[in-house]
Design a protein around this motif. Structure first.
Motif, PDB file in Angstrom:
ATOM      1  N   ASP A  37     -16.319 -19.025  24.563  1.00  0.00           N
ATOM      2  CA  ASP A  37     -16.385 -17.418  24.536  1.00  0.00           C
ATOM      3  C   ASP A  37     -15.445 -17.191  23.394  1.00  0.00           C
ATOM      4  OD1 ASP A  37     -16.893 -17.107  28.078  1.00  0.00           O
ATOM      5  OD2 ASP A  37     -18.168 -17.106  26.412  1.00  0.00           O
ATOM      6  N   ILE A  38     -14.329 -17.892  22.951  1.00  0.00           N
ATOM      7  CA  ILE A  38     -13.369 -17.439  21.813  1.00  0.00           C
ATOM      8  C   ILE A  38     -13.690 -18.254  20.926  1.00  0.00           C
ATOM      9  CG2 ILE A  38     -10.888 -17.425  21.347  1.00  0.00           C
ATOM     10  CD1 ILE A  38     -10.460 -17.424  24.327  1.00  0.00           C
ATOM     11  N   CYS A  39     -14.101 -19.465  20.883  1.00  0.00           N
ATOM     12  CA  CYS A  39     -14.354 -20.322  19.516  1.00  0.00           C
ATOM     13  C   CYS A  39     -15.451 -19.349  18.727  1.00  0.00           C
ATOM     14  CB  CYS A  39     -15.071 -21.585  19.875  1.00  0.00           C
ATOM     15  SG  CYS A  39     -15.440 -22.670  18.545  1.00  0.00           S
ATOM     16  N   ILE A  40     -15.121 -19.303  17.521  1.00  0.00           N
ATOM     17  CA  ILE A  40     -16.022 -18.863  16.394  1.00  0.00           C
ATOM     18  C   ILE A  40     -16.541 -19.857  15.563  1.00  0.00           C
ATOM     19  CG2 ILE A  40     -14.363 -18.119  14.718  1.00  0.00           C
ATOM     20  CD1 ILE A  40     -15.531 -15.598  14.708  1.00  0.00           C
ATOM     21  N   GLY A  41     -16.344 -21.150  15.910  1.00  0.00           N
ATOM     22  CA  GLY A  41     -17.347 -22.105  15.001  1.00  0.00           C
ATOM     23  C   GLY A  41     -16.796 -22.362  13.699  1.00  0.00           C
ATOM     24  N   CYS A  42     -15.407 -22.214  13.489  1.00  0.00           N
ATOM     25  CA  CYS A  42     -14.874 -22.440  11.934  1.00  0.00           C
ATOM     26  C   CYS A  42     -15.021 -23.918  11.702  1.00  0.00           C
ATOM     27  CB  CYS A  42     -13.548 -21.991  11.842  1.00  0.00           C
ATOM     28  SG  CYS A  42     -12.315 -22.733  12.627  1.00  0.00           S
ATOM     29  N   GLN A  43     -15.023 -24.916  12.751  1.00  0.00           N
ATOM     30  CA  GLN A  43     -15.372 -26.426  12.572  1.00  0.00           C
ATOM     31  C   GLN A  43     -13.946 -26.916  11.834  1.00  0.00           C
ATOM     32  OE1 GLN A  43     -18.917 -27.570  10.934  1.00  0.00           O
ATOM     33  NE2 GLN A  43     -20.066 -25.730  11.972  1.00  0.00           N
ATOM     34  N   VAL A  44     -13.018 -26.088  11.913  1.00  0.00           N
ATOM     35  CA  VAL A  44     -11.667 -26.908  11.418  1.00  0.00           C
ATOM     36  C   VAL A  44     -11.018 -28.130  12.153  1.00  0.00           C
ATOM     37  CG1 VAL A  44      -9.233 -26.777  10.581  1.00  0.00           C
ATOM     38  CG2 VAL A  44     -10.904 -24.947  10.045  1.00  0.00           C
TER      39      VAL A  44
END
Lengths: 379, 600, 141
Positions: free
Chosen positions: B528-535
């Protein structure tokens, strides 16, 4: 570089609308996202236009950036439609978009990036007042700026951020609407910087020339020099004022933890900032313990903490758009604060946000041999 | 198809075949020197002559060039034929009296002397080398020059060839073995050393790697193969009766999904070349343990005979040594190389001592220079006693120098091993004919990158690190990855087999359990918090974070996560966090610790 | 009671190396200043820059992050991520007059109990010179 000349005798916005309309007619793009006069109020905001008729109200050179379009490009392309769209952006918005693309928030493959030369913007409320008194504010502004008359209108200056911005001309775009160095009443240029851009101009059947329009390079150099001088002085003065914790606390004294600066910032990309999560929801016990330890505790607390953390999280990505200062309800100099920190942190990592889509962000990579001075130890 | 008669037997051959080929079908032997099935017929040596009857007339013809024709009558052993052959051989014997092949052929035909004046040539001008270079290698680096008695094989103008590629084909086909490429090639070259035989023997570009190879088929060395590099040659595929050679084969990447991995990548032997005092690489008869193993092996270059190496030719072996020194601890137990003991050397050093006594005779002098004798296993100590009883001299003192500088006549022409005998506190100089170096077992040169691939660590000595020195000898901190053999540390065969069986058992236990137990302190990412920046994906050392494209978030694979916290340390929104090390928990620790600061 | 300033060091030590070294210093009966307060991390790469900022804001005078030597990290390369994060913190804190010497990243291997004790000694001495950290005891956090 290739460029074509757009005749603006019948109106700047009309000429640009014809160009954008042509892109849609020739199916180069399905829609265009461009600053547009809104139907209500005198505001100019990015609109996604799929109907040619809508182009009648565009105003890309309106000297205002209500909010950074980098965030809108991310919204549009986060889950790409797979259909080509043109987006019209200023330099800081392009750089912000490129940083967001590195973070997988934007996807640029389907976009035709159209950059705008930028002489700066007014604060939103100042713009509305100025626009009330002048139907053709954009042309007035550009004519004065290109004519050497500067960017102050009726005593109102462009934002400090813009005055200190050394990137008036956006790079890494496919097409560029070039006004710096032009006689805006007669013509502007459309530069093509990529294969995609060249193909777009070819699709429109426009005649192109090779090279750079005459007078443009020197005009850009002059403007950039002016901005750099301002920036140098601004930064020196501000840094001298804030190079201690007390100095920092002085400028942050009015902060109320509204987090507007974070919302407005194009590169602050978190869906939910950690400062609004449970981590910073303290027990009453804790507040009292702090008050007892320190004697007095400003509420809301975690103010300095918030700004310092944001510096650690995004100062290396800061593009200097100044939306943070614009958004602050208490007029805190957030832009100056963050840009002066960014000078240092971006220099430490030799990182240039928005300059190169292939350049990895500083905390996203690491190498075996580097920064050995941090520990000062050798085995 | 044509029918002809050879020595009274009838044979059917395809049109275009030669009489020689027809004879070969009937297993009738006709001697040749200039014939090669990969080359066009030459008819140069005149040995293959046969008597041909055509339309009632008899004549001699070279069977290698004569095309078969219908009704041809051929005789291969008439008196006239034999006389011709003998004359040819007499002439050849006069030209090349010292060449073994000529002498043998001559003797087989009853020719032992020659009436002609003796020369001392090596080349019989059969032209195979020239034709090979021109027809099959496409280069024509050498050719026949001059005429008559002055005819020789040479590169143009007898200068060093600019085009010779040193492929060695000419030297390989030469029947008398008289071609030395170094005399005309600009490139320094040697026959390709066989890796399996530790460079004691040469191999060709197409070769079977070793006797027990599975599958036991030849491989082609891409770098050396003339066809793959120039498009010429390809003789191997012509000759292959199974048509099994496909030059277009390329490497294939195969993806295999497995539940567990056993890393058994072995070891490298230390290269003693940098150790100048031992003279490895300078003296031909200083060899490493692996070279000695190959020498002693029945499938090795000498079929198992222990022989000295020829001073001039690294691929030639001469006679058994009369004295041998075996030097222990070369690169092991040494602060300059490896501090550890390589565990296996003392025992194989004793083995070599025993083999030398056994194969070269008990009067062979064998000296073992050791620091300590490590004979720890079953029967090992007993073997030491036996070898000592065989008269092997055990000298307690690591050898420090091998030199050919003789101080007296006993040392002339020998390799002198200098060591301090620490039991008698004397410096010894022991002259021997052969020195065997017991080199250290090292981790493989690519151990670090292999470790990174499998997410395992390497210890201070460079070998892969087991999870626990006592309780987990075959597993690694990465679940599902096990270790076996010398890649984990020097060990001999019984220990390797034991470890391998243990690793196999662990792997089987893992698969058959049906579930995996993981440590509780691992990372998780709040979707729910992750925005998928993939770093975090790029920061994870175990590639334990996957991207869920549908939801646009990153997800931790709890079976792979080791709980290092690299992801949590970066994640600005706090979506990634390690259980039991959450921000709130750490903040609480900090607040607690600093609540009681002593500032007066 | 002495009026001399006693600095506080908050130490974030990696479980496999520096924390073990601290243990070893203890079992070896090595004396080192009690100014250090230890928080165990699994890896130096787990140290979120927020912990460092929090520690300073809560009143620590110095922060010591201890990790494994490059190449020896139990989790392969967590220490390299820590190195970049500390470089960044040095810049941010330095910008506001917080001496870089207040934040130390040091590699201390599990067997280097001596070095751990020495590092704490050195840091305590240095912090005594630098005095109390300006980030602490504030009415504004």
């Amino acid at each position: 570089m290739q460029y074509t000349t757009l005749n603006t005798v019948d109106g700047l916005n009309q000429a640009i609308a014809t160009l954008l309309g042509g892109l849609m007619d020739h199916e180069v793009v399905d829609a265009v996202m461009v600053p547009t006069r809104q139907p209500h109020g005198r505001v100019v905001m990015q609109s996604l236009i799929a109907d040619r008729a809508g182009l009648a109200n565009i105003d890309p050179f309106a000297p205002v950036v209500t909010t950074s379009a980098a965030k809108q490009v991310a919204a549009l392309t986060h889950r790409p439609a797979g259909r080509p769209v043109a987006v019209v952006l200023r330099s800081c918005e392009v750089r912000g978009t490129i940083e967001l693309a590195k973070l997988h928030q934007s996807h640029l493959d389907d976009l035709l990036l159209i950059g705008l030369d930028c002489f700066g913007r007014y604060e939103n409320s100042a713009y509305i007042d100025l626009a009330a008194g002048d139907e053709h504010l954009s042309t007035t502004f550009l004519a004065q700026a290109t004519g050497g008359g500067g960017t102050t209108l009726e005593g109102v200056e462009i934002t400090t951020a813009c005055q200190a911005c050394e990137y008036p001309v956006p790079g890494n775009v496919d097409l560029r609407l070039a006004v710096i160095g032009a006689d805006v009443g007669k013509q502007i240029w459309v530069e093509a910087l990529s294969d995609k851009g060249r193909e777009a101009l070819a699709a429109l059947g426009l005649d192109t020339e090779e090279g750079t329009p005459e007078g443009r390079s020197s005009a850009i150099a002059d403007l950039t020099a002016l901005r750099e001088a301002f920036k140098k002085q601004l930064f020196e003065e501000f840094t001298a004022r804030t190079d201690t914790m007390d100095g920092l606390r002085e400028v942050l004294a009015g902060c109320i933890n509204c987090y507007n600066c974070r919302v407005a910032c194009p590169v602050c990309y978190c869906r939910e900032c950690v400062f609004v999560t449970d981590t910073f929801r303290h027990d009453g016990e804790q507040y009292l313990a702090w008050a007892e330890k320190r004697g007095q505790l400003k509420l809301p607390t975690d103010t300095t903490f918030y700004h310092l953390t944001r510096m650690v999280h995004m100062s290396t990505l800061c593009v200097g758009c100044g939306q943070c200062s614009s958004a602050c309800p208490n007029d805190l100099p957030i832009m100056e604060l963050f840009r002066t920190v960014s000078e240092q942190t971006q220099h430490r990592f030799a990182y240039h946000p928005g300059a190169d889509p292939q350049e990895a962000q500083p905390l996203a990579v690491f190498y075996d041999e580097e920064f050995n001075e941090v520990t000062g130890q050798t085995k | 198809m044509l029918e002809l008669t050879i020595n009274g037997q009838s044979v059917l051959v395809q049109e275009g075949k030669t009489v020689l080929e027809a004879a070969q079908e009937l297993n009738i032997e006709i001697p040749t020197l200039c014939h090669n099935q990969a080359l066009e017929p030459y008819g140069g040596c005149r040995l293959c002559v046969v008597e041909v009857t055509k339309r009632g007339r008899k004549s001699l013809a070279t069977s290698c060039t004569l095309k078969a024709s219908a009704g041809l009558v051929v005789e291969t052993d008439t008196e006239r034929v034999l006389r011709s052959r003998r004359m040819t051989l007499e002439l050849l014997l006069a030209r090349c009296p010292e060449v073994p092949v000529i002498r043998t052929l001559a003797r087989q035909h009853g020719v032992t002397t020659t009436r002609f004046g003796l020369e001392n040539e090596q080349c019989i001008l059969c032209g195979q080398c020239v034709r090979m270079c021109k027809e099959r290698m496409g280069v024509s680096a050498i050719g026949m020059v001059n005429r008559g008695a002055q005819r020789v094989v040479s590169p143009p103008f007898e200068e060093f060839s600019e085009v010779c590629r040193s492929c060695g084909a000419c030297a390989t086909v030469c029947p008398t073995g008289c071609i030395d490429i170094q005399t005309f090639s600009q490139h320094r070259s040697e026959p390709l050393p066989s890796e399996w035989n530790e460079g004691l023997r040469a191999r060709s570009a197409i070769y079977i790697p070793f006797e027990q190879a599975i599958p036991k088929v030849p491989v082609i060395d891409r770098d050396a193969c003339v066809h793959l590099n120039t498009g010429a040659c390809a003789i191997c595929s012509e000759g292959c009766v199974a048509d099994a050679i496909d030059f277009d084969q390329t490497d294939e990447e195969v993806e295999v999904n497995v539940g567990s991995i056993i890393v058994a990548t072995g070891f490298d032997a230390l290269d003693p070349t940098p150790m100048e005092p031992y003279g490895y690489g300078r003296y031909p008869n200083v060899m490493t343990n692996l070279e000695f193993e190959r020498l002693s092996n029945a499938t090795g270059p000498t079929s198992g005979k222990l022989l000295l190496r020829d001073d001039k030719d690294r691929y030639k072996f001469t006679r058994p040594p009369q004295s041998v020194a075996i030097l222990h601890c070369i690169g092991s137990r040494d602060v300059n190389y490896h501090e550890y003991c390589s565990r296996t050397c003392c025992m194989y050093a004793l083995k070599y001592a025993h083999l030398l006594k056994d194969k070269c005779g008990h009067e062979t002098e064998v000296y073992n220079f050791y620091i300590d004798m490590r004979c720890f296993g079953k029967g090992y100590e007993e073997f030491l006693k036996r070898v000592q009883a065989e008269g092997v001299r055990m000298i307690r003192g690591k050898a420090s120098l091998v030199t050919d500088e003789a101080l007296d006549e006993d040392e002339e022409g020998k390799l002198v091993v200098v060591a301090e005998d620490t039991l008698t506190a004397q410096i010894l100089r022991v002259p021997v004919e052969m020195v065997v170096l017991c080199t250290a077992m090292e981790p493989r040169s690519d151990a670090e990158s292999v470790a990174r691939t499998f997410g395992i660590s390497v210890g201070g000595d460079g070998f892969f690190l087991e999870e626990h020195p006592k309780l987990e000898p075959v597993s690694t901190p990465t679940a599902g990855v096990y270790l076996a053999g010398a890649c984990q540390g020097p060990k001999d065969i019984p220990d390797t087999v034991a470890q391998a069986k243990a690793a196999a058992a662990e792997a089987l236990a893992l698969s058959s359990a049906g579930h995996v137990t993981v440590a509780p302190m691992i990372s998780s990412i709040d979707p729910d918090i992750c925005i998928g920046c993939q770093v975090c994906v790029g920061l994870c050392p175990y590639t334990a974070i996957e991207i869920d494209a549908r939801r646009g978030v990153s997800v931790v694979n709890s079976a792979l996560c080791k709980g290092c916290g690299s992801c949590a340390g970066y994640c600005p929104s706090g979506a990634a966090k390690v259980e039991h090390f959450t921000d709130k928990q750490i903040f609480a620790e900090i607040e607690g610790l600093l609540d009681c600061r002593s500032d007066g | 009671m002495s009026n001399e300033f006693e600095p506080t060091i908050t130490a974030f030590l990696c479980n496999w190396c520096t924390f073990t070294a601290a243990d070893l210093a203890g079992t070896s009966r090595l004396a080192y200043p009690a100014n250090v307060k230890i928080i165990r991390m699994m890896c130096s790469g787990m140290v979120d820059p927020k912990y460092v900022l929090k520690a300073f804001l809560e009143g620590t005078d110095g922060v010591f992050i201890g990790g494994c030597w490059p190449g020896d990290c139990h989790y392969i390369n967590g220490n390299m991520k820590a190195r970049r994060r500390v470089a960044l913190l040095h810049e941010v804190l330095g910008r506001f007059g917080v001496d870089r010497d207040r934040l130390w990243l040091r590699w201390v291997a599990a067997s280097e109990g001596n070095m751990f004790a020495e590092t704490v000694e050195e840091m305590t001495a240095r912090l005594r010179e630098l005095g109390p950290c300006v980030m602490k005891g504030e009415k504004v956090a």
